[in-house]
Design a protein around this motif. Structure first.
Motif, PDB file in Angstrom:
ATOM      1  N   ARG A  33       0.828  -1.210   0.000  1.00  0.00           N
ATOM      2  CA  ARG A  33       0.000   0.000   0.000  1.00  0.00           C
ATOM      3  C   ARG A  33       0.856   1.251   0.000  1.00  0.00           C
ATOM      4  NH1 ARG A  33      -3.091  -3.087   3.652  1.00  0.00           N
ATOM      5  NH2 ARG A  33      -2.066  -2.053   5.426  1.00  0.00           N
ATOM      6  N   ASP A 163      -0.427  15.544  -2.706  1.00  0.00           N
ATOM      7  CA  ASP A 163      -1.712  15.242  -2.075  1.00  0.00           C
ATOM      8  C   ASP A 163      -1.441  14.798  -0.641  1.00  0.00           C
ATOM      9  OD1 ASP A 163      -4.209  14.478  -1.271  1.00  0.00           O
ATOM     10  OD2 ASP A 163      -4.252  12.624  -2.441  1.00  0.00           O
ATOM     11  N   VAL A 165      -3.659  15.634   1.889  1.00  0.00           N
ATOM     12  CA  VAL A 165      -4.930  15.516   2.590  1.00  0.00           C
ATOM     13  C   VAL A 165      -5.317  14.055   2.793  1.00  0.00           C
ATOM     14  CG1 VAL A 165      -7.403  16.002   2.456  1.00  0.00           C
ATOM     15  CG2 VAL A 165      -5.744  17.764   1.813  1.00  0.00           C
ATOM     16  N   THR A 166      -5.075  13.218   1.792  1.00  0.00           N
ATOM     17  CA  THR A 166      -5.488  11.813   1.868  1.00  0.00           C
ATOM     18  C   THR A 166      -4.889  11.122   3.083  1.00  0.00           C
ATOM     19  OG1 THR A 166      -5.720  11.664  -0.535  1.00  0.00           O
ATOM     20  CG2 THR A 166      -5.449   9.602   0.666  1.00  0.00           C
ATOM     21  N   ASP A 167      -3.597  11.352   3.329  1.00  0.00           N
ATOM     22  CA  ASP A 167      -2.922  10.666   4.439  1.00  0.00           C
ATOM     23  C   ASP A 167      -2.915  11.464   5.738  1.00  0.00           C
ATOM     24  OD1 ASP A 167      -2.302   8.390   2.972  1.00  0.00           O
ATOM     25  OD2 ASP A 167      -0.463   9.274   2.188  1.00  0.00           O
ATOM     26  N   SER A 173      -4.266  20.704   3.513  1.00  0.00           N
ATOM     27  CA  SER A 173      -4.619  21.157   2.167  1.00  0.00           C
ATOM     28  C   SER A 173      -3.656  22.263   1.743  1.00  0.00           C
ATOM     29  CB  SER A 173      -6.044  21.697   2.141  1.00  0.00           C
ATOM     30  OG  SER A 173      -6.138  22.900   2.895  1.00  0.00           O
TER      31      SER A 173
END
Length: 253
Positions: A33, A163, A165-167, A173
């Motif tokens: 992952r 990116d 924000v995902t983690d 942001s």
């Protein structure tokens, strides 16, 4: 069919992912992952790295760790790249002076890597950072301090493609990071108000190379109650003085 370049990139990403999970190690699924690889691909790659001694595998848990060959390779490169011997006394003085856990991190591409940790005397400690852990630029106080001192064009390009924000959540942001970057540039040091672990605060200051580029950072972590506004100013001044001292020392080595 994989090209030699893509295979090397996968090896590098896999080794960095394993390093990020030291000392406990990581499962094959976790590493797959982290690298964006299919699990069978990750497993085959890890098996090849095991044969070369670049990773090791715990016989009881099946978790992967860095291997002995990396230790030997690192020892050979130490004389050219290791600055921890220079930084450690500065980090230790920070931990003694503040009672907090103090750290030295290095910029590596678009990440910071923690190289040195010294725990202070205060009995309650934050365990967000440890030696070997990596965070993207803009995450944790060290990464924010480094990012804030890069040229505007580099900051804009990085925020456009990263990116976080995902983690790491909406507080990472691009808009929120630009706000924190502006704050760092105003006072000189970065503050992380518990954005990674609630109640665990951090502060960081950039350390520069002889080209005046932010390549390292000093940071402090502790519980929120010890990072009130007045003490932030006190700790910020200590960090900036220590970062300036270390910048001068590294430039003259």
């Amino acid at each position: 069919m994989d090209t030699p370049v893509s295979v090397v990139a996968r090896v590098g990403a896999t080794l960095r992912a394993v390093a990020a999970h030291e000392p406990d190690g990581a499962t094959t699924s976790t590493l797959a992952r982290a690298t964006g690889l299919a699990r069978p691909t990750s497993h085959r790659l890890l098996g090849s790295l095991l044969e070369e001694g670049l990773v090791d595998r715990d016989a009881d848990t099946g978790r992967w760790r860095l291997g002995p060959e990396l230790y030997l390779l690192g020892g050979a490169a130490r004389s050219r790249y290791d600055v921890t011997a220079i930084a450690r006394p500065v980090v230790r003085r920070l931990s003694v002076a503040t009672g907090e856990s103090a750290f030295f991190s290095a910029r590596r591409g678009e990440e910071t890597v923690c190289l040195v940790r010294e725990d202070g005397s205060f009995p309650i400690r934050s365990h967000v950072l440890h030696e070997g852990i990596r965070f993207p630029l803009g995450v944790a106080s060290a990464g924010l301090a480094v990012l804030a001192h890069l040229p505007d064009a580099e900051v804009r390009a990085y925020l456009a493609r990263a990116d976080l924000v995902t983690d790491y959540g909406p507080q990472h942001s691009a808009r929120r990071l630009r706000e924190r970057i502006a704050a760092v540039r105003e006072v000189g040091y970065a503050v992380n108000p518990g954005l990674l672990v609630e109640g665990s605060w951090g502060m960081g200051a950039a350390v520069f190379d002889d080209a005046e580029r932010p390549q390292w950072a000093l940071s402090l972590t502790g519980i929120e109650q010890r990072f009130g506004a007045a003490r932030q100013r006190e700790l910020g001044e200590l960090l900036l003085r220590a970062a300036h001292e270390l910048t001068r020392t590294l430039a003259g080595r």
